[in-house]
Scaffold this motif. Structure first.
Motif, short mmCIF file in Angstrom:
data_model
loop_
_atom_site.label_atom_id
_atom_site.label_comp_id
_atom_site.label_asym_id
_atom_site.label_seq_id
_atom_site.Cartn_x
_atom_site.Cartn_y
_atom_site.Cartn_z
N ARG A 92 0.81 -1.22 -0.09
CA ARG A 92 0.07 0.15 -0.05
C ARG A 92 0.74 1.15 0.11
O ARG A 92 0.41 2.25 -0.68
CB ARG A 92 -0.89 -0.02 1.24
N PRO A 93 1.96 1.26 0.83
CA PRO A 93 2.78 2.66 0.63
C PRO A 93 3.38 2.91 -0.40
O PRO A 93 3.78 4.12 -0.71
CB PRO A 93 3.63 2.52 2.01
N TYR A 94 3.29 2.06 -1.58
CA TYR A 94 4.29 2.12 -2.73
C TYR A 94 3.29 2.15 -3.77
O TYR A 94 3.66 2.10 -5.02
CB TYR A 94 5.31 1.01 -2.83
N LEU A 95 2.09 2.21 -3.67
CA LEU A 95 1.04 2.44 -4.67
C LEU A 95 0.64 3.89 -5.43
O LEU A 95 0.80 4.77 -4.56
CB LEU A 95 -0.36 1.99 -4.42
N ASN A 96 0.88 3.88 -6.63
CA ASN A 96 0.77 5.26 -7.13
C ASN A 96 -0.86 5.63 -7.04
O ASN A 96 -1.73 4.73 -6.87
CB ASN A 96 1.15 5.16 -8.54
N PRO A 97 -1.24 6.94 -7.08
CA PRO A 97 -2.57 7.32 -6.91
C PRO A 97 -3.56 6.43 -7.95
O PRO A 97 -3.09 6.50 -9.21
CB PRO A 97 -2.53 8.88 -7.09
N GLY A 98 -4.78 6.03 -7.73
CA GLY A 98 -5.52 5.56 -8.65
C GLY A 98 -5.21 3.88 -8.90
O GLY A 98 -5.56 3.37 -9.95
N ALA A 99 -4.12 3.44 -8.33
CA ALA A 99 -3.76 2.15 -8.62
C ALA A 99 -4.94 0.84 -8.49
O ALA A 99 -6.19 1.50 -8.16
CB ALA A 99 -2.68 1.60 -7.42
N ARG A 100 -4.68 0.07 -9.07
CA ARG A 100 -5.67 -1.38 -9.32
C ARG A 100 -5.14 -2.48 -8.46
O ARG A 100 -4.01 -2.74 -8.63
CB ARG A 100 -5.83 -1.61 -10.70
#
Length: 214
Positions: A92-100
């Motif tokens: 989670r801390p490494y997801l880009n905005p709007g990730a799937r």
């Protein structure tokens, strides 16, 4: 390493960095590792536009199929349920905005299936599905979450079945045919191409039959 994960790895490797235990994955990660070790792998290769969680324990093939009920349950829980939870929380801390995020369910999870294997798989996949649908609400502003729920898929286990048993299982499917891992992998890929923030928390049934309510 013997079904949908392998098929999706082949499909995605020309476009994505593939992380996992599948034979095609150049970056190793085991969902049974401690959460800290999993997060270390994710941090090393961050950030991410999407994550597809396809971990699944094979309790139908030897040696697990011969183990006691509780041991098979523990393995499914460790890999399918805890593995999906640990990986999603670690990334989670490494997801880009709007990730799937895509999780793997089962089309019989909420209908039930007779027999010990059916009981065990329904329990594990219902837990994964419930978690994913809750995660969709918790992470509403951060990510879009889907669940893909296939029916009978001809994985490595299915390929090794005697012809009479394979035919019996095929007759139980909604359309009278096995699905291939490649077909399910293609559905997952198409879901990743949908416009962002649509239908978060939805379950997509991939079973060549009627669409089943989520």
């Amino acid at each position: 390493s013997g079904g949908i994960g392998t098929a999706f790895g082949r499909l995605a490797r020309n476009h994505w960095e593939v992380i996992g235990t599948a034979r095609q994955a150049p970056i190793a990660l085991d969902v049974t590792w401690p959460t800290e070790a999993i997060e270390t792998v994710f941090r090393r290769h961050a950030p991410y536009d999407a994550a597809v969680f396809l971990a699944g324990a094979d309790i139908l093939s030897p040696p697990l199929r011969l183990k006691p009920y509780e041991e098979r349950l523990a393995r499914l829980w460790q890999v399918d349920v805890e593995g999906s939870i640990k990986c999603s929380r670690a990334i989670r801390p490494y997801l880009n905005p709007g990730a799937r995020l895509i999780f793997l369910g089962w089309d019989q999870a909420y209908l039930g299936k007779s027999g010990e294997a059916g009981e065990l798989y329904a329990l594990a996949k219902a837990a994964v599905t419930g978690y994913a649908k809750s995660l969709a609400q918790s992470w509403l502003k951060d990510a879009t979450v889907y669940v893909v729920a296939p029916g009978w898929v001809k994985t490595r286990w299915g390929e090794q079945l005697p012809a009479p048993q394979a035919s019996r299982i095929q007759a139980q499917t909604r359309a009278g045919v096995w699905q291939s891992p490649e077909e399910v992998a293609e559905v997952i890929w198409r879901l990743l191409e949908l416009p962002g923030d649509l239908m978060t928390g939805q379950v997509f049934y991939v079973n060549r039959g009627d669409v089943m309510p989520s």
